[in-house]
Enzyme design. Structure first.
Site, PDB file in Angstrom:
ATOM      1  N   TRP A  51       0.817  -1.230   0.000  1.00 50.53           N
ATOM      2  CA  TRP A  51       0.000   0.000   0.000  1.00 50.53           C
ATOM      3  C   TRP A  51       0.841   1.265   0.000  1.00 50.53           C
ATOM      4  CZ3 TRP A  51      -4.328  -1.179   4.210  1.00 50.53           C
ATOM      5  CH2 TRP A  51      -5.196  -2.148   3.688  1.00 50.53           C
ATOM      6  N   HIS A  69      12.977  -2.184  -1.429  1.00 52.21           N
ATOM      7  CA  HIS A  69      12.121  -1.651  -2.496  1.00 52.21           C
ATOM      8  C   HIS A  69      12.873  -0.525  -3.203  1.00 52.21           C
ATOM      9  CE1 HIS A  69       8.848   0.289  -4.578  1.00 52.21           C
ATOM     10  NE2 HIS A  69       8.156  -0.831  -4.403  1.00 52.21           N
ATOM     11  N   GLY A  99       4.444   2.101 -11.159  1.00 54.17           N
ATOM     12  CA  GLY A  99       3.524   3.243 -11.186  1.00 54.17           C
ATOM     13  C   GLY A  99       3.448   3.972 -12.512  1.00 54.17           C
ATOM     14  N   GLY A 130      -0.208   0.282  -6.907  1.00 54.86           N
ATOM     15  CA  GLY A 130      -1.418   1.052  -7.192  1.00 54.86           C
ATOM     16  C   GLY A 130      -2.691   0.221  -7.244  1.00 54.86           C
TER      17      GLY A 130
END
Ligand code: 13P
Length: 250
Positions: free
Chosen positions: A9, A95, A171, A231
């Site tokens: 998230w 990440h 994204g 997303g």
């Protein structure tokens, strides 16, 4: 291998939204006859207790980062023991947003992975090339270097999950071709064989603009054992559609 569909998230969803999402996901998952696919939510740190309180026991809970020290003067940080204490089973490490915005390198990711595993957490280590590296033909070298540098030695397959996330695909709505995904995942599998016991059983997730439209095809690629979804994990219906694709492929 049981696939894993994981929602990252990032810095999204307020606690009330997080609670409603976790509770509705749990309702849907409870109705599944067969649990052929694992599902993991990685909320913001602050929403972890709320999600835990609304999540059924057969769904997994994780964090998006941790510190490598067990305690001490680290303002603003969270230890692996704290994550375990609050009910997490997983932690995402390395990440690309942390590698680029916070300067995290392979050796600090490795330290965090060691700390997480000794606290009893499963780690999801992210690797992936930038668009520049891809254009220079350095994709496979880059991900091999990240795998070799950030994964502690002698891990077992259940402690470790890898996420291949091309930085340029996150994204953006862009994704590599299926052949490119297959090549990257196969390279990761080969690198893992050098350091991990039962490397063939380590789940390798794909992440980067996965959505309900492309999930079936991406999840069908060889050595893709699930998805790390940003997303599209913020809307439960989209996340659930991706889960349904993974389940149908089992
Ligand atoms: P998107 O799915 O938004 O591209 O993000 C992927 C990601 O970074 C998951 O960790």
């Amino acid at each position: 291998m049981i696939p894993l569909i994981a929602g990252n998230w990032k810095m999204n969803l307020m606690t009330e939204e997080a609670a409603a999402y976790a509770s509705e996901l749990s309702n849907r998952y409870q109705k599944e006859q067969e649990k052929k696919c694992d599902v993991l939510l990685c909320p913001s740190f602050i929403s972890i207790p709320t999600v835990r309180d609304n999540l059924s026991d057969d769904l997994y809970l994780g964090a998006q980062n941790c510190h490598s020290a067990s305690a001490g003067a680290y303002t603003g940080d969270i230890s692996c023991g704290m994550l375990k204490d609050v009910g997490c089973q997983y932690v995402i490490l390395g990440h690309s947003e942390r590698r680029s915005a916070y300067g995290e390198g392979n050796s600090s990711i490795k330290d965090k992975a060691l700390a997480a595993i000794s606290a009893g957490l499963n780690v999801i280590i992210c690797v992936g090339e930038t668009s520049e590296e891809r254009n220079l033909g350095e994709t496979l070298a880059r991900i091999s270097e990240q795998i070799k540098g950030s994964i502690p030695e002698k891990l077992t397959s259940w402690e470790l999950t890898i996420a291949y996330e091309p930085v340029w695909a996150i994204g953006t709505g862009l994704t590599p071709t299926f052949d490119e995904i297959a090549e990257a995942h196969s390279t990761i599998r080969t690198c893992l064989a050098e350091t991990v016991e039962s490397a063939s059983e380590v789940r390798i997730l794909y992440g980067g603009s996965m959505n309900p439209q492309n999930a079936h095809d991406i999840l069908s690629v060889e050595n893709v054992n699930g998805g790390l979804i940003g997303g599209a994990s913020l809307k439960l219906d989209d996340f659930w559609s991706i889960y349904a694709c993974a389940k149908d492929l089992c």
